[in-house]
Design a protein around this motif. Structure first.
Motif, PDB file in Angstrom:
ATOM      1  N   SER A  90       0.831  -1.209   0.000  1.00 17.26           N
ATOM      2  CA  SER A  90       0.000   0.000   0.000  1.00 17.26           C
ATOM      3  C   SER A  90       0.862   1.255   0.000  1.00 17.26           C
ATOM      4  CB  SER A  90      -0.928  -0.001   1.218  1.00 17.26           C
ATOM      5  OG  SER A  90      -1.829  -1.096   1.162  1.00 17.26           O
ATOM      6  N   LEU A  94       1.637   4.371  -3.235  1.00 16.34           N
ATOM      7  CA  LEU A  94       1.455   5.815  -3.069  1.00 16.34           C
ATOM      8  C   LEU A  94       2.582   6.633  -3.705  1.00 16.34           C
ATOM      9  CD1 LEU A  94       0.212   5.812   0.635  1.00 16.34           C
ATOM     10  CD2 LEU A  94      -1.154   6.247  -1.416  1.00 16.34           C
ATOM     11  N   HIS A 108      -3.462  16.392   2.547  1.00 13.96           N
ATOM     12  CA  HIS A 108      -4.924  16.426   2.457  1.00 13.96           C
ATOM     13  C   HIS A 108      -5.463  17.753   3.002  1.00 13.96           C
ATOM     14  CE1 HIS A 108      -4.522  15.649   6.675  1.00 13.96           C
ATOM     15  NE2 HIS A 108      -5.815  15.496   6.878  1.00 13.96           N
ATOM     16  N   LEU A 163      -8.435   7.601   7.066  1.00 11.27           N
ATOM     17  CA  LEU A 163      -8.446   8.284   5.770  1.00 11.27           C
ATOM     18  C   LEU A 163      -8.351   7.246   4.667  1.00 11.27           C
ATOM     19  CD1 LEU A 163      -8.268  11.182   4.446  1.00 11.27           C
ATOM     20  CD2 LEU A 163      -5.801  10.817   4.378  1.00 11.27           C
ATOM     21  N   ARG A 164      -9.168   7.390   3.675  1.00 12.51           N
ATOM     22  CA  ARG A 164      -9.124   6.477   2.542  1.00 12.51           C
ATOM     23  C   ARG A 164      -7.856   6.730   1.731  1.00 12.51           C
ATOM     24  NH1 ARG A 164     -13.693   6.014  -2.284  1.00 12.51           N
ATOM     25  NH2 ARG A 164     -12.667   4.315  -3.448  1.00 12.51           N
ATOM     26  N   SER A 165      -7.137   5.643   1.433  1.00 13.79           N
ATOM     27  CA  SER A 165      -5.890   5.773   0.691  1.00 13.79           C
ATOM     28  C   SER A 165      -6.151   6.318  -0.707  1.00 13.79           C
ATOM     29  CB  SER A 165      -5.194   4.407   0.595  1.00 13.79           C
ATOM     30  OG  SER A 165      -3.966   4.525  -0.085  1.00 13.79           O
ATOM     31  N   THR A 166      -5.415   7.365  -1.054  1.00 13.16           N
ATOM     32  CA  THR A 166      -5.594   7.990  -2.360  1.00 13.16           C
ATOM     33  C   THR A 166      -4.297   8.631  -2.815  1.00 13.16           C
ATOM     34  OG1 THR A 166      -6.691   9.794  -3.540  1.00 13.16           O
ATOM     35  CG2 THR A 166      -6.492  10.031  -1.170  1.00 13.16           C
ATOM     36  N   ARG A 167      -4.045   8.582  -4.107  1.00 11.83           N
ATOM     37  CA  ARG A 167      -2.837   9.205  -4.646  1.00 11.83           C
ATOM     38  C   ARG A 167      -2.946  10.719  -4.683  1.00 11.83           C
ATOM     39  NH1 ARG A 167      -0.631   5.455  -9.678  1.00 11.83           N
ATOM     40  NH2 ARG A 167      -0.288   3.542  -8.461  1.00 11.83           N
ATOM     41  N   PRO A 170      -1.051  11.400  -1.062  1.00 14.58           N
ATOM     42  CA  PRO A 170      -0.240  10.224  -0.721  1.00 14.58           C
ATOM     43  C   PRO A 170       0.402  10.290   0.661  1.00 14.58           C
ATOM     44  CG  PRO A 170       0.870  11.590  -2.355  1.00 14.58           C
ATOM     45  CD  PRO A 170      -0.525  12.114  -2.233  1.00 14.58           C
ATOM     46  N   SER A 173      -2.215   9.721   3.312  1.00 16.78           N
ATOM     47  CA  SER A 173      -2.640   8.324   3.220  1.00 16.78           C
ATOM     48  C   SER A 173      -1.615   7.403   3.871  1.00 16.78           C
ATOM     49  CB  SER A 173      -2.839   7.931   1.756  1.00 16.78           C
ATOM     50  OG  SER A 173      -3.852   8.710   1.152  1.00 16.78           O
ATOM     51  N   LEU A 177      -2.135   4.969   7.203  1.00 17.53           N
ATOM     52  CA  LEU A 177      -1.861   3.533   7.224  1.00 17.53           C
ATOM     53  C   LEU A 177      -1.115   3.131   8.494  1.00 17.53           C
ATOM     54  CD1 LEU A 177      -0.747   2.890   3.529  1.00 17.53           C
ATOM     55  CD2 LEU A 177      -2.747   1.891   4.665  1.00 17.53           C
TER      56      LEU A 177
END
Length: 294
Positions: A90, A94, A108, A163-167, A170, A173, A177
């Motif tokens: 994961s 990223l 973010h 938080l939802r993993s998103t590029r 990164p 995210s 994790l």
């Protein structure tokens, strides 16, 4: 003719079986100080996550109130190979190697939305109150010095929470994790701490990292060592009597005064002519105190 030397690859690859990820940061308010390091590591078939934390609370007179057994805490748990693989894959997805080494905040958050209020010295008010603080995320693959490495310093860090993993974000995210991701997956197990040894070892670790706010941790760790009243901490405190920062030297004197170890008077005597007037005055007071206990 020798072929040109290949440059070290910078990309982190999911198939790596030896890697390390560290997230460390600190927050400091008027009545508290918090330092935390989360380390996730895999070495072959073994993988684990470990946490080190230093916590100091103060009363209205700014005297430490944290009980000695709660000053330094360490805990962690083992990770299964499947959980470690999923975590590392994961992170690799990223593409953190593309990010700049210094960030004003997590990605973010819009930097222009940060609280612009600062004190007379230019320090953000949110940092002074402990709402935000400096942080550092380090990734390393392969054996030390042989694989790609990446270190990202965040000047104004605040936990992103789930938080939802998103590029598109990164860095945030990646932090999510680790914290709270790994913590919420399963409970951590506490291990017995050795406050003096653990704190001094952590300080030496930060020296090698050149952490953004090392002096703050140094001063607070000296305060914690003094609060422990452990004579084993005396050599560490006396060494810091010659630190470049006068506030660190002053805190070392305070720690020696708290411990009250008489033989340390000979070391304190060396700083009674310190260039800083506050350090000089306190050194003479501590010297008088310790001389009575020799």
């Amino acid at each position: 003719m020798r072929s040109p030397r290949r440059s070290r690859r910078k990309v982190f690859r999911p198939e790596e079986t030896t890697w390390c990820v560290e997230l460390l940061g600190e927050r400091s308010g008027l009545f508290f100080y918090r330092y935390q390091r989360l380390r996730v590591e895999r070495n072959g078939k073994r993988a684990w996550v470990r946490e080190f934390s230093l916590r100091i609370d103060y009363d209205e007179d700014l005297r430490p109130t944290t009980k000695p057994r709660r000053l330094v805490r360490q805990r962690g748990r083992r990770l299964s190979p499947e959980e470690a693989d999923a975590f590392w894959a994961s992170l690799c997805a990223l593409r953190l190697h593309r990010l700049a080494d210094h960030q004003p905040c997590l990605d973010h958050v819009d930097p222009t939305a940060l609280d612009p209020c600062r004190d007379a010295e230019g320090v953000p008010i949110a940092v002074l109150t402990g709402e935000e603080g400096p942080a550092c995320l380090t990734l390393r693959a392969g054996r030390t010095g042989q694989g790609p490495q990446k270190r990202i310093v965040v000047e104004r860090f605040r936990s992103p929470g789930p938080l939802r993993s998103t590029r598109k974000a990164p860095l945030a995210s990646a932090v999510a994790l680790i914290e709270p991701g790994l913590r919420e997956a399963a409970a951590f197990n506490y291990r017995r701490s050795r406050p003096f040894l653990d704190t001094s070892a952590e300080f030496e670790r930060l020296k090698r990292l050149n952490f953004l706010n090392l002096r703050e941790f140094e001063r607070r760790s000296l305060e914690a060592l003094g609060a422990l009243r452990d004579p084993a901490a005396v050599p560490f405190l006396t060494a810091e009597l010659f630190a470049p920062d006068p506030q660190v030297r002053l805190q070392a004197l305070e720690g020696l005064a708290r411990i009250g170890y008489g033989p340390a008077a000979s070391d304190v005597e060396l700083v009674i002519d310190d260039e800083d007037p506050e350090v000089r005055e306190r050194a003479r007071e501590v010297l008088e105190l310790l001389s009575d206990r020799v």
